[in-house]
Write an enzyme that holds these catalytic residues in place. Structure first.
Site, mmCIF file in Angstrom:
data_model
loop_
_atom_site.group_PDB
_atom_site.id
_atom_site.type_symbol
_atom_site.label_atom_id
_atom_site.label_comp_id
_atom_site.label_asym_id
_atom_site.label_seq_id
_atom_site.Cartn_x
_atom_site.Cartn_y
_atom_site.Cartn_z
ATOM 1 N N GLU A 1 -4.599 2.450 -4.314
ATOM 2 C CA GLU A 1 -3.139 2.440 -4.251
ATOM 3 C C GLU A 1 -2.609 1.149 -3.630
ATOM 4 O OE1 GLU A 1 -4.503 4.781 -0.546
ATOM 5 O OE2 GLU A 1 -5.182 4.375 -2.588
ATOM 6 N N ASP B 1 -1.740 9.799 -10.721
ATOM 7 C CA ASP B 1 -1.754 8.731 -11.729
ATOM 8 C C ASP B 1 -0.338 8.390 -12.172
ATOM 9 O OD1 ASP B 1 -4.481 8.627 -11.589
ATOM 10 O OD2 ASP B 1 -4.847 9.708 -13.465
ATOM 11 N N ASP C 1 0.861 -1.183 0.000
ATOM 12 C CA ASP C 1 0.000 0.000 0.000
ATOM 13 C C ASP C 1 0.896 1.231 0.000
ATOM 14 O OD1 ASP C 1 -3.035 0.932 0.703
ATOM 15 O OD2 ASP C 1 -1.552 2.269 1.637
ATOM 16 N N ASN D 1 -2.368 13.077 -4.012
ATOM 17 C CA ASN D 1 -3.518 13.533 -4.795
ATOM 18 C C ASN D 1 -4.005 14.901 -4.341
ATOM 19 O OD1 ASN D 1 -3.847 11.442 -6.671
ATOM 20 N ND2 ASN D 1 -5.013 10.186 -5.244
ATOM 21 N N HIS E 1 -4.523 14.888 -9.155
ATOM 22 C CA HIS E 1 -4.724 13.493 -9.551
ATOM 23 C C HIS E 1 -3.868 13.086 -10.749
ATOM 24 C CE1 HIS E 1 -7.983 12.357 -6.793
ATOM 25 N NE2 HIS E 1 -8.362 13.625 -6.874
#
Length: 331
Positions: A256, A230, A213, A221, A226
């Protein structure tokens, strides 16, 4: 034509010549009688008519549609055509398969001659034909004298099959591959783990799981947007994949979170791979996001585990790492 009751070896030269002439006359008559009606007998798309092959003389008669479909006119070819006129135009990858199918049929090793192949047209392109034939006349020894069949142009069908295959591949990618990161999907990974459990039950080959994780991904973010988030996900996958082996599988488990399947791998070796991933992350700067770390859980499969139990164990270990120190491995 009279019924032949004597073997060829007992015939004189003149008798043999007469026999051949009678057979050719009969053969041409059969072809001419059927040439105008055969397309009505088989009114299917792509029907190019019937063909008749006199095996001993290697004389081939066929509906001219089979010829014009390849781009030739009747005047462009010899008056008498042998089997090799068409076989010489076969695609190199299909030639031996087609010839072997015919050889098998001639020696009665198959019930029918039936084959699909690519054949070259006059302009150099390849189209697809489907041939099906059967022996219609034999000599006293059961050797084939005449083989008759029908041929179809199946190019349109083959094009549709290829388009369908490509569509299925694209659909499979949508189902199995995460569009953003290129990692496998959750669905794909579940199937892989179930297969490994079945493999364990039969071969007793242990496997391990690694759950990762990304630490503080929400901040990436929120603070950087975002689009950067990405990019981090894609870069993360590239780094994680580096120490993985060909047999290993990496999936995007959700958001994630990522899950790795390590077939035929014990816990000790799985921890080593997890540590290589952790070190790789700590030594890679992801541009605007800087160093991105991960909380990692590692577990091997226990006999009797269900898929859900195996995943829950490694997931719990990952959360233990996340709530303790982050950027660490628990196993």
């Amino acid at each position: 034509m009279k019924k032949i009751t004597t073997k060829y070896s007992d015939l004189s030269k003149s008798q043999l010549i007469k026999l051949v002439e009678e057979m050719e006359e009969t053969f041409y008559q059969i072809s001419n009688d059927k040439n105008e009606t055969e397309l009505l007998s088989f009114p299917w798309i792509g029907n190019l008519g019937q063909w008749h092959w006199m095996v001993e003389n290697n004389l081939l008669l066929f509906n001219e549609k089979k010829l014009t479909n390849l781009g030739y006119e009747r005047e462009e070819i010899p008056e008498e055509v042998g089997f090799e006129f068409f076989t010489s135009k076969l695609h190199p990858d299909d030639y031996e398969r087609v010839m072997e199918d015919m050889r098998k049929y001639l020696r009665h090793a198959s019930d029918v001659y039936e084959v699909e192949y690519r054949i070259q047209t006059k302009d150099g392109n390849y189209i697809w034909y489907y041939d099906r034939g059967t022996i219609t006349k034999e000599n006293e020894d059961g050797e084939p004298l005449i083989i008759s069949g029908i041929v179809f142009d199946i190019t349109k069908r083959k094009v549709l099959e290829e388009e369908l295959k490509e569509s299925n591949e694209k659909l499979k990618q949508l189902v199995d591959i995460d569009e953003l990161t290129g990692a496998f999907t959750r669905r794909y990974m579940l199937n892989k783990i179930e297969n490994e459990i079945q493999r364990y039950n039969t071969e007793k080959l242990c496997f391990s799981l690694i759950m990762l994780d990304i630490d503080n991904f929400k901040l990436v973010n929120d603070n950087l947007g975002h689009n950067i988030g990405d990019t981090v996900l894609k870069d993360f996958v590239e780094i994680v994949e580096k120490p993985l082996r060909v047999k290993d599988s990496l999936s995007r488990w959700g958001g994630e979170e990522f899950l790795i399947l390590l077939p035929a791998t014990n816990l000790s070796d799985a921890v080593k791979i997890a540590n290589e991933i952790r070190v790789g992350l700590n030594h890679t700067c992801m541009n605007d996001a800087g160093i991105v770390t991960a909380s990692i859980g590692v577990s091997n499969y226990y006999e009797g585990d269900s898929t859900d139990n195996a995943i829950k164990r490694v997931d719990d270990l990952m959360y233990q790492a996340k709530y303790d120190d982050r950027n660490c491995i628990k196993y």
